[in-house]
Design a protein around this motif. Structure first.
Motif, PDB file in Angstrom:
ATOM      1  N   MET A   1       0.852  -1.187   0.000  1.00  0.00           N
ATOM      2  CA  MET A   1       0.000   0.000   0.000  1.00  0.00           C
ATOM      3  C   MET A   1       0.890   1.240   0.000  1.00  0.00           C
ATOM      4  O   MET A   1       1.865   1.324   0.742  1.00  0.00           O
ATOM      5  CB  MET A   1      -0.917  -0.018   1.219  1.00  0.00           C
ATOM      6  CG  MET A   1      -1.846   1.169   1.300  1.00  0.00           C
ATOM      7  SD  MET A   1      -2.976   1.036   2.693  1.00  0.00           S
ATOM      8  CE  MET A   1      -3.925  -0.396   2.205  1.00  0.00           C
ATOM      9  N   ASP A   2       0.515   2.255  -0.815  1.00  0.00           N
ATOM     10  CA  ASP A   2       1.308   3.475  -0.913  1.00  0.00           C
ATOM     11  C   ASP A   2       0.798   4.492   0.106  1.00  0.00           C
ATOM     12  O   ASP A   2      -0.325   4.975   0.023  1.00  0.00           O
ATOM     13  CB  ASP A   2       1.181   4.046  -2.335  1.00  0.00           C
ATOM     14  CG  ASP A   2       2.099   5.261  -2.510  1.00  0.00           C
ATOM     15  OD1 ASP A   2       2.885   5.546  -1.588  1.00  0.00           O
ATOM     16  OD2 ASP A   2       1.987   5.898  -3.574  1.00  0.00           O
ATOM     17  N   TRP A   3       1.658   4.762   1.101  1.00  0.00           N
ATOM     18  CA  TRP A   3       1.286   5.694   2.174  1.00  0.00           C
ATOM     19  C   TRP A   3       1.854   7.094   1.926  1.00  0.00           C
ATOM     20  O   TRP A   3       1.679   7.976   2.773  1.00  0.00           O
ATOM     21  CB  TRP A   3       1.839   5.192   3.518  1.00  0.00           C
ATOM     22  CG  TRP A   3       1.275   3.869   3.942  1.00  0.00           C
ATOM     23  CD1 TRP A   3       1.790   2.649   3.705  1.00  0.00           C
ATOM     24  CD2 TRP A   3       0.077   3.655   4.693  1.00  0.00           C
ATOM     25  NE1 TRP A   3       1.011   1.654   4.251  1.00  0.00           N
ATOM     26  CE2 TRP A   3      -0.070   2.264   4.879  1.00  0.00           C
ATOM     27  CE3 TRP A   3      -0.902   4.503   5.225  1.00  0.00           C
ATOM     28  CZ2 TRP A   3      -1.127   1.694   5.569  1.00  0.00           C
ATOM     29  CZ3 TRP A   3      -1.953   3.934   5.920  1.00  0.00           C
ATOM     30  CH2 TRP A   3      -2.064   2.549   6.092  1.00  0.00           C
ATOM     31  N   GLN A   4       2.510   7.303   0.776  1.00  0.00           N
ATOM     32  CA  GLN A   4       3.265   8.542   0.589  1.00  0.00           C
ATOM     33  C   GLN A   4       2.394   9.797   0.673  1.00  0.00           C
ATOM     34  O   GLN A   4       2.803  10.818   1.234  1.00  0.00           O
ATOM     35  CB  GLN A   4       3.987   8.507  -0.757  1.00  0.00           C
ATOM     36  CG  GLN A   4       5.103   7.482  -0.818  1.00  0.00           C
ATOM     37  CD  GLN A   4       6.118   7.675   0.297  1.00  0.00           C
ATOM     38  OE1 GLN A   4       6.563   8.802   0.554  1.00  0.00           O
ATOM     39  NE2 GLN A   4       6.442   6.586   0.976  1.00  0.00           N
ATOM     40  N   ALA A   5       1.195   9.719   0.138  1.00  0.00           N
ATOM     41  CA  ALA A   5       0.330  10.908   0.164  1.00  0.00           C
ATOM     42  C   ALA A   5       0.033  11.322   1.599  1.00  0.00           C
ATOM     43  O   ALA A   5       0.027  12.514   1.931  1.00  0.00           O
ATOM     44  CB  ALA A   5      -0.972  10.622  -0.587  1.00  0.00           C
ATOM     45  N   ASN A   6      -0.213  10.325   2.461  1.00  0.00           N
ATOM     46  CA  ASN A   6      -0.494  10.630   3.865  1.00  0.00           C
ATOM     47  C   ASN A   6       0.750  11.111   4.598  1.00  0.00           C
ATOM     48  O   ASN A   6       0.679  11.976   5.470  1.00  0.00           O
ATOM     49  CB  ASN A   6      -1.059   9.393   4.570  1.00  0.00           C
ATOM     50  CG  ASN A   6      -2.473   9.069   4.119  1.00  0.00           C
ATOM     51  OD1 ASN A   6      -3.202   9.957   3.689  1.00  0.00           O
ATOM     52  ND2 ASN A   6      -2.860   7.800   4.207  1.00  0.00           N
ATOM     53  N   ILE A   7       1.898  10.535   4.269  1.00  0.00           N
ATOM     54  CA  ILE A   7       3.140  10.950   4.926  1.00  0.00           C
ATOM     55  C   ILE A   7       3.457  12.403   4.615  1.00  0.00           C
ATOM     56  O   ILE A   7       3.894  13.170   5.488  1.00  0.00           O
ATOM     57  CB  ILE A   7       4.305  10.034   4.500  1.00  0.00           C
ATOM     58  CG1 ILE A   7       4.096   8.618   5.062  1.00  0.00           C
ATOM     59  CG2 ILE A   7       5.646  10.590   4.953  1.00  0.00           C
ATOM     60  CD1 ILE A   7       5.113   7.603   4.589  1.00  0.00           C
ATOM     61  N   HIS A   8       3.203  12.820   3.380  1.00  0.00           N
ATOM     62  CA  HIS A   8       3.537  14.188   2.989  1.00  0.00           C
ATOM     63  C   HIS A   8       2.654  15.230   3.685  1.00  0.00           C
ATOM     64  O   HIS A   8       2.984  16.429   3.670  1.00  0.00           O
ATOM     65  CB  HIS A   8       3.439  14.343   1.472  1.00  0.00           C
ATOM     66  CG  HIS A   8       4.552  13.654   0.741  1.00  0.00           C
ATOM     67  ND1 HIS A   8       5.873  13.779   1.110  1.00  0.00           N
ATOM     68  CD2 HIS A   8       4.541  12.814  -0.342  1.00  0.00           C
ATOM     69  CE1 HIS A   8       6.628  13.053   0.303  1.00  0.00           C
ATOM     70  NE2 HIS A   8       5.848  12.453  -0.588  1.00  0.00           N
ATOM     71  N   LYS A   9       1.550  14.798   4.297  1.00  0.00           N
ATOM     72  CA  LYS A   9       0.697  15.727   5.032  1.00  0.00           C
ATOM     73  C   LYS A   9       1.251  16.036   6.422  1.00  0.00           C
ATOM     74  O   LYS A   9       0.771  16.947   7.100  1.00  0.00           O
ATOM     75  CB  LYS A   9      -0.720  15.151   5.178  1.00  0.00           C
ATOM     76  CG  LYS A   9      -1.458  14.996   3.859  1.00  0.00           C
ATOM     77  CD  LYS A   9      -2.826  14.361   4.084  1.00  0.00           C
ATOM     78  CE  LYS A   9      -3.548  14.142   2.752  1.00  0.00           C
ATOM     79  NZ  LYS A   9      -4.871  13.478   2.960  1.00  0.00           N
ATOM     80  N   LEU A  10       2.272  15.276   6.832  1.00  0.00           N
ATOM     81  CA  LEU A  10       2.860  15.464   8.155  1.00  0.00           C
ATOM     82  C   LEU A  10       3.897  16.578   8.127  1.00  0.00           C
ATOM     83  O   LEU A  10       4.452  16.897   7.071  1.00  0.00           O
ATOM     84  CB  LEU A  10       3.536  14.161   8.615  1.00  0.00           C
ATOM     85  CG  LEU A  10       2.666  12.907   8.688  1.00  0.00           C
ATOM     86  CD1 LEU A  10       3.520  11.704   9.078  1.00  0.00           C
ATOM     87  CD2 LEU A  10       1.524  13.092   9.689  1.00  0.00           C
TER      88      LEU A  10
END
Length: 968
Positions: A1-10
């Motif tokens: 699963m690609d979590w990158q979009a959520n990580i970039h919100k941090l």
């Protein structure tokens, strides 16, 4: 699963750690062969939750099934019901057979539920109230389950403890203190506990006999070890036992008697503070309720305890000193404007007022603050600001502790941790968050300092009192200096004042004071001397106040009240200067001192409806079967309201006629409530009276008739109540309907006796009223309670003229309205008879002469306002004569039972010249006002002979024309 979009919100500083944690999590999932199907709500919150909590991230990485289980069960997405923890633990622990297994199961259970609670908190799915409540329920369930297993296993091994007196099996009682007790536990809190057991004794059922103390000490140690010992699985809860009696040096467990003895004789102020939140959280809850009832008087005093402010001030100063010593400034719990200051504000009012206002005996601080605003003890805006700050600070606290499951309240200093905290609180950067935090803390600190700042402080932090008056009180200055200082302070006879103060200093009461009490007295006396010196007769006032101080000094809370509140001290001096009667009431019943705090309420006399509501609220907090407490509250209510009337009277706020009205209304309200309580007591034991006709008996079938000053709305301070009791029962009526039946006439006789008992029994708070029932048919030799039929027959056929005179000022005041209406009709009939005027005049004159010969205190140079010639009694007799003489033709004269309105009726009917009616009414008012003032000065109703000369002449003139002129 690609979590990158959520990580970039941090925040950038947090992205690297979360990237690494996710990689480790994917690896753990793969090693466990677990399916990785995440729900949308899990996906949307995982990165921000893990960013804010290393603890949650680590727990999920170490055991990926934990997160998957929370998700699949739905537990992650729903709040729990109150008993869910206990039910779940009961299922999971059902097959356990060892202490080691219990420890593992509890630790795994705790870890799972902590992950769930923190996740819901950080995701914004749970309110603060839910988080605090569930953490408290989790701790309580773990405690209760662990204790149940350990007690069962230990009893099988060592026998069952039994009480030496009761012979009953004994169980441990666990009191939860602090935040656990208040259902406010935080994410990584210790649990503060106290262990107790009902009574001493020993075990049965095993070869070796142990004392109960030894048995429960072993059990308590095992429980603590099961909860807090760190194993490979972690721990359940850290346990803090330092709040128990004598702290670390005291026994780990104690029986109830030892607990009560300790708190009664050795309990300290900080222990009272701790006990506010105490409750039973595990073990024998029924026994725990008994223990809490035993300890409640220690926590909540019957009087207003303003010494609590000084104690809390000292506690806060000690905390601040320790924080400075440790170099810790950024502590959101203990630092300036922190959580503890909010709690201190709420709990100071609880300690001060909780004994008198049981509604304040709440544990949760938000509920307490709301109640304080509702009852007018805190301004609404202050409550709003404190509640908002509390919610904000507790959220900050949880985010600090959620990070690594650490017990910390200190704001971070590193850039990454600051970014983490600001993000978890919903702020884009540390500066914006810190500004909001500072705003809340500044408001809290301002409110705290306003409440807890020491009174009378100047800029140097010293008491702003005259040094000379302090030396006067201490007796340390030379005699000449002392006398000069007293003279300058306003005293007319400094030598007399010096003697009064020397007597007080050397009195046993002062010499026996504790160091703390003596310090409070030393703080108070210079302030008191300054205030008394400004009165008109300072020596007299000082003696009255010193007498009061001797009475209350042992209860240092009263000294604190006066020293902490300049307004209360000012009102005390003002009232003691105005009236020795008020001073004596305050001395006899120091509970009344709290009325001095707010002059707005002290001088605002409530109307009838407000009296009813106030009394109802006071008694509503008392169990219905606690007659003793009901009687105490009635007495205090009466004293409190009488003080308000007297205070308004001596300061000119109330005119004379209103004084009588208010005191009469107060008596009526109390009579009605006392009758209601007496009725409830008797009907509970004997059932309600019944009627042979099958009709309902009305509200009571019993009526209280007020005569004299009560009947005429003219009660004064300390007036007796002239009462007559009537009932509506018939000899043919069946017994009461209860198990212990009574003949209805006997029932009503006991009701009258019970009512008199309620009114005039002497309790620690004194009497309500002296009751005089001699105006009943046949006087003291007659039945205490008469039927209306017998009473009416007596009035028609046997009553003397003086008894009909008394009937003029008689009215229904409490009980059955229908019976009251029947009495009023009978009164109209009796008083409306046509009488022979010559005979009537002769009988009225004869009774007045007899009364004057027995009761007149007049002597050369002095006039008796009540019984002297031309005084109050002459006016009353003329009014009574006029009603008996003219009511048959002018029935409107029977509408009112009070003298002033009857006199007005004479003039309106043309029976008396308006000028004469006005002269009598004015004289009557003037006499009563003077008598009232003399009562407040505790003097007889005697005035100098020249006073009221004109009024007396006018009254005697009307008397001669009305009762001595045969043509009248």
């Amino acid at each position: 699963m690609d979590w990158q979009a959520n990580i970039h919100k941090l925040p950038p500083l947090l992205q690297g750690r979360i990237q690494n944690d996710l990689a480790r999590f994917q690896e753990a999932l793969g090693q466990g062969g677990l399916e990785t199907v995440f729900k949308e709500k899990t996906i949307g919150t995982l990165c921000p939750v893990w960013a804010a909590s290393e603890f949650v991230a680590s727990a999920c990485i170490c055991d990926p099934s934990l997160l998957l289980g929370l998700q699949e069960s739905g537990d992650l997405f729903r709040p729990y019901e109150p008993n869910d923890y206990a039910k779940t633990l009961e299922r999971q622990l059902d097959e356990l057979d060892s202490e080691a297994a219990l420890m593992v199961a509890l630790r795994r259970f705790r870890r799972r539920e902590m992950v769930r609670i923190i996740w819901r908190d950080l995701a914004g799915w749970a309110s603060l109230e839910e988080v605090l409540g569930e953490l408290s329920q989790l701790a309580e369930a773990c405690l209760d389950s662990a204790l149940a297993f350990l007690h069962r296993w230990q009893s099988e091994e060592l026998g069952t403890p039994h009480g030496a007196v009761s012979g009953q099996p004994q169980s441990l009682v666990v009191l939860g203190m602090g935040k656990l007790g208040a259902w406010e536990l935080n994410l990584s809190s210790d649990i503060d506990l106290i262990f107790a057991y009902p009574e001493s004794g020993e075990t049965r059922g095993a070869r070796r006999v142990l004392s109960n103390e030894e048995y429960f000490t072993r059990l308590a140690r095992r429980l603590i070890r099961v909860l807090e010992e760190r194993t490979a699985e972690g721990f359940v809860f850290r346990v803090d036992m330092r709040l128990r009696p004598d702290g670390d040096s005291g026994p780990l467990v104690a029986n109830f008697d030892a607990m009560e003895n300790y708190y009664q004789n050795q309990g300290r102020d900080w222990e009272r503070y701790a006990m506010i939140k105490a409750r039973t959280v595990a073990g024998d809850r029924q026994a725990g309720a008994r223990l809490m009832a035993m300890l409640r008087p220690f926590t909540y005093r019957r009087y207003l305890d303003f010494g609590a402010i000084e104690s809390l001030r000292s506690m806060k100063a000690m905390i601040a000193q320790e924080l400075r010593r440790q170099g810790i400034k950024a502590n959101i719990k203990l630092g300036p404007g922190g959580i503890r200051e909010i709690e201190f504000i709420g709990q100071s009012f609880q300690l001060i007022r909780g004994g008198r206002e049981p509604v304040l005996q709440e544990r949760g601080i938000l509920q307490v603050l709301a109640l304080l605003a509702e009852k007018g003890h805190l301004p609404f805006y202050v409550k709003e600001e404190l509640c908002a700050a509390y919610l904000f600070l507790r959220r900050v606290e949880h985010r600090l502790q959620a990070y690594r499951d650490e017990q910390t309240h200190t704001l971070p200093t590193s850039a990454e941790r600051r970014a983490c905290l600001a993000f978890a609180m919903g702020y884009g950067d540390w500066e914006t968050f810190a500004s909001k935090l500072d705003d809340h803390r500044r408001r809290v600190q301002g409110h705290f300092e306003q409440l807890f700042a020491a009174p009378h402080m100047d800029t140097a932090g010293q008491m702003t009192r005259e040094k000379g008056l302090a030396e006067v009180w201490s007796g340390s200055g030379p005699t000449e200096s002392v006398l000069a200082t007293l003279k300058a302070a306003g005293y007319h006879s400094p030598e007399e004042v010096a003697q009064i103060l020397a007597y007080l200093r050397q009195s046993y009461t002062v010499r026996a004071l504790s160091a703390q009490a003596r310090a409070r007295l030393d703080q108070l006396m210079p302030l008191l001397l300054g205030a008394v010196g400004r009165t008109e007769q300072p020596e007299q006032c000082l003696q009255r106040v010193v007498t009061l101080l001797e009475t209350v000094a042992q209860r240092t809370a009263y000294l604190a009240l006066l020293a902490e509140h300049p307004m209360a001290l000012s009102q005390l001096v003002k009232l003691c200067a105005a009236s020795p009667l008020i001073a004596r009431q305050l001395t006899r019943y120091p509970l009344l001192l709290d009325e001095l705090l707010d002059p707005r309420s002290l001088y605002r006399v409530p109307d009838y409806e407000s009296l009813v509501k106030d009394l109802g609220r006071s008694l509503g907090a008392v169990p219905g079967d606690d007659l003793e407490q009901q009687m105490e509250l009635l007495r205090h209510f009466c004293q409190r309201q009488t003080l308000r009337v007297a205070a308004a009277d001596v300061t000119g706020v109330l005119p004379l006629m209103k004084v009588g009205d208010h005191l009469t209304h107060l008596a009526e309200v109390i009579l009605k409530k006392a009758l209601e309580l007496s009725w409830q007591h008797l009907t509970h034991r004997h059932g309600r009276p019944q009627r042979s006709s099958g009709e309902q008996a009305g509200e009571y079938g019993f009526a209280v008739i007020g005569y004299g000053k009560l009947g005429g709305y003219e009660l004064g301070y300390g007036s007796d109540l002239d009462l007559v009791f009537l009932h509506a029962a018939q000899s043919s009526d069946p017994p009461t309907e209860g198990e212990k039946t009574l003949d209805p006439i006997v029932f009503y006789s006991r009701l009258g006796q019970r009512l008199i008992h309620m009114l005039q029994t002497l309790t620690p708070s004194g009497k309500l009223y002296e009751v005089d029932t001699r105006l009943r048919p046949s006087g003291a030799s007659g039945l205490l309670v008469s039927s209306l039929e017998a009473y009416s027959d007596y009035q028609r056929t046997q009553a003397w003229t003086w008894e009909h005179q008394a009937l003029v000022r008689a009215r229904f005041v409490a009980g059955d309205e229908r019976l009251g209406a029947a009495f009023a009709a009978m009164r109209r009939e009796i008083l409306g008879r046509q009488r022979d005027l010559a005979t009537l005049r002769e009988e009225v004159r004869g009774m007045r002469t007899k009364m004057r010969n027995q009761l007149d205190w007049s002597r050369p140079g002095w006039f008796d306002l009540k019984q002297g010639k031309g005084g109050i009694a002459d006016i009353e007799f003329m009014v009574q004569y006029g009603v008996l003489a003219w009511a048959h033709a002018y029935p409107q004269l029977l509408e009112y039972p009070d003298n002033i309105r009857i006199l007005e009726g004479f003039a309106q009917a043309g029976l008396m010249a308006p000028a004469e009616s006005l002269q009598l009414a004015d004289a009557y008012r003037a006499y009563r006002a003077a008598a009232n003032r003399l009562t407040l000065q505790e003097q007889k109703a005697l005035v100098e002979d020249e006073q009221f000369r004109q009024e007396r002449t006018a009254v005697q003139g009307v008397w001669s024309a009305l009762l001595e002129d045969e043509a009248a």
